[in-house]
Every structure is written in C-alpha cells, then in structure tokens.
Design a protein around this motif. Structure first.
Motif, PDB file in Angstrom:
ATOM      1  N   GLY A  28       0.843  -1.193   0.000  1.00 13.51           N
ATOM      2  CA  GLY A  28       0.000   0.000   0.000  1.00 13.51           C
ATOM      3  C   GLY A  28       0.875   1.239   0.000  1.00 13.51           C
ATOM      4  N   GLU A  29       0.690   2.087   0.978  1.00 17.72           N
ATOM      5  CA  GLU A  29       1.472   3.320   1.063  1.00 17.72           C
ATOM      6  C   GLU A  29       2.929   3.011   1.426  1.00 17.72           C
ATOM      7  N   ILE A  30       3.837   3.775   0.845  1.00 16.97           N
ATOM      8  CA  ILE A  30       5.252   3.628   1.180  1.00 16.97           C
ATOM      9  C   ILE A  30       5.744   4.925   1.801  1.00 16.97           C
ATOM     10  N   GLY A  31       6.754   4.801   2.620  1.00 13.16           N
ATOM     11  CA  GLY A  31       7.259   5.944   3.352  1.00 13.16           C
ATOM     12  C   GLY A  31       8.083   6.901   2.513  1.00 13.16           C
ATOM     13  N   ASP A  32       8.364   8.037   3.138  1.00 17.77           N
ATOM     14  CA  ASP A  32       9.129   9.094   2.475  1.00 17.77           C
ATOM     15  C   ASP A  32      10.508   8.625   2.029  1.00 17.77           C
ATOM     16  N   MET A  33      11.211   7.904   2.906  1.00 21.36           N
ATOM     17  CA  MET A  33      12.567   7.501   2.556  1.00 21.36           C
ATOM     18  C   MET A  33      12.582   6.652   1.293  1.00 21.36           C
ATOM     19  N   VAL A  34      11.753   5.637   1.261  1.00 22.47           N
ATOM     20  CA  VAL A  34      11.739   4.731   0.113  1.00 22.47           C
ATOM     21  C   VAL A  34      11.304   5.459  -1.155  1.00 22.47           C
ATOM     22  N   SER A  35      10.274   6.275  -1.058  1.00 22.47           N
ATOM     23  CA  SER A  35       9.812   6.973  -2.261  1.00 22.47           C
ATOM     24  C   SER A  35      10.826   8.009  -2.733  1.00 22.47           C
ATOM     25  N   THR A  36      11.617   8.540  -1.827  1.00 27.58           N
ATOM     26  CA  THR A  36      12.645   9.499  -2.206  1.00 27.58           C
ATOM     27  C   THR A  36      13.886   8.787  -2.729  1.00 27.58           C
ATOM     28  N   MET A  37      14.201   7.616  -2.180  1.00 29.79           N
ATOM     29  CA  MET A  37      15.337   6.829  -2.678  1.00 29.79           C
ATOM     30  C   MET A  37      15.163   6.468  -4.147  1.00 29.79           C
ATOM     31  N   ALA A  38      13.943   6.475  -4.626  1.00 36.96           N
ATOM     32  CA  ALA A  38      13.667   6.078  -6.004  1.00 36.96           C
ATOM     33  C   ALA A  38      14.359   6.974  -7.028  1.00 36.96           C
TER      34      ALA A  38
END
Length: 176
Positions: A28-38
């Motif tokens: 479902g929702e992913i956190g800021d760190m993971v979405s920013t690491m992208a």
C-alpha cells in the motif's frame, strides 16, 4: 523541508518505477525515505536487498534495535532514531534500556558488549581486537551473529545518511 522530492510509480523512471510499483502493490502506502530513494534505482534496490537480507539475520531484533538506536544517535538521523525507538518499544524494550542504547550501552553485559562492537564498526573498525571478539563468543554470540552486526550498522549508515541528505525528518514525514 525535504531537499529531494518523493516519487511514485507514476513519476519514477526506469527500474525505480517497477520497484515502487511492486512495493505499493504489496504494502500500500510507502514511506518518504523509500519513495525518495527512487531517484537512484541503485540506492533503492540496494536498500531493499540489504533490508530483506538483514531480515534473515540471527541477531535478536531487540538487540538489533538497540544497536540502531546507538548508531543513529551518533549519525544524527532523527527520522531513523524515532523509528528504531518505536520498534524497540514494540518489541518490549523498556524505556531505561532505550535510554541506555542512546548512550551506547546496556544494563546487560552481553548486550553492552555487542552494542560497543557496533559503535566501533561505525566509528573505527580498525580498533576491534581479537580479545573483544573472543569475549563476544564467551557471551554466547556465534560468529554469524557477530557478522550480522556489520549488516545492521551498514543498513543504518545507508538509511541515516540518505535521510540526512534528503532532508527527511520526523517533522516532515508523510508516510509510514
């Protein structure tokens, strides 16, 4: 304020698009760190692989979280520190032990010894001695568990350094 933007499966490019899409479909929702690491498919993929691998570690999670707390106090990542303190509490680590972990120690001599090792790995790995490793074995730690400490420290260095670079803090976190 974050320095790097969050990405989604729709806004990410290349390999990151697929990695994020998979994570969103599974969690479902992913956190800021993971979405920013992208922004870096290599960093995101490396983080995900190391994180999964460390999930198979033999090091007790209550000890691993105390190591993470001690490392993040030194590294200065508030987002990571908050997350590891919450995880430690969820695992039943009491507030006194969390405070000891923040100070880089434990009331339990075996836990204190392995936290000390972790901090040496972080600060100055050349200072680790044969006698120290022997003492860890005498506390009942196997070579596998001792080796796992390097992975815990490495994962904390990666996540903490990334969050600090990206400007991610507990105050501006938007996802789990």
């Amino acid at each position: 304020m974050p320095r790097l933007t969050r990405l989604t499966p729709d806004t990410a490019a290349g390999a990151s698009r697929g990695l994020l899409a998979d994570l969103v479909s599974r969690h479902g929702e992913i956190g800021d760190m993971v979405s920013t690491m992208a922004h870096s498919p290599a960093v995101l993929d490396g983080y995900l692989r190391l994180s999964r691998a460390m999930g198979r570690a033999k090091l007790d999670r209550r000890i691993s979280e105390r190591i993470s707390i001690a490392v993040q106090v030194l590294q200065g990542c508030g987002l990571c520190l908050d997350a590891h303190m919450r995880a430690a509490r969820a695992l039943g680590v009491d507030e006194e032990e969390i405070e000891r972990a923040r100070a880089g120690t434990s009331a339990d001599p075996a836990t204190a010894a392995i936290v000390t090792l972790a901090l040496q790995i972080y600060r100055e790995p050349t200072s680790i001695t044969d006698e120290q490793v022997t003492a860890l074995r005498e506390h009942g730690y196997s070579d596998r568990v001792i080796a796992d400490v390097v992975g815990v420290v490495a994962l904390n260095i990666l996540t903490g350094a990334f969050n600090l670079l990206a400007g991610l803090t507990p105050e501006n976190e938007t996802g789990a």
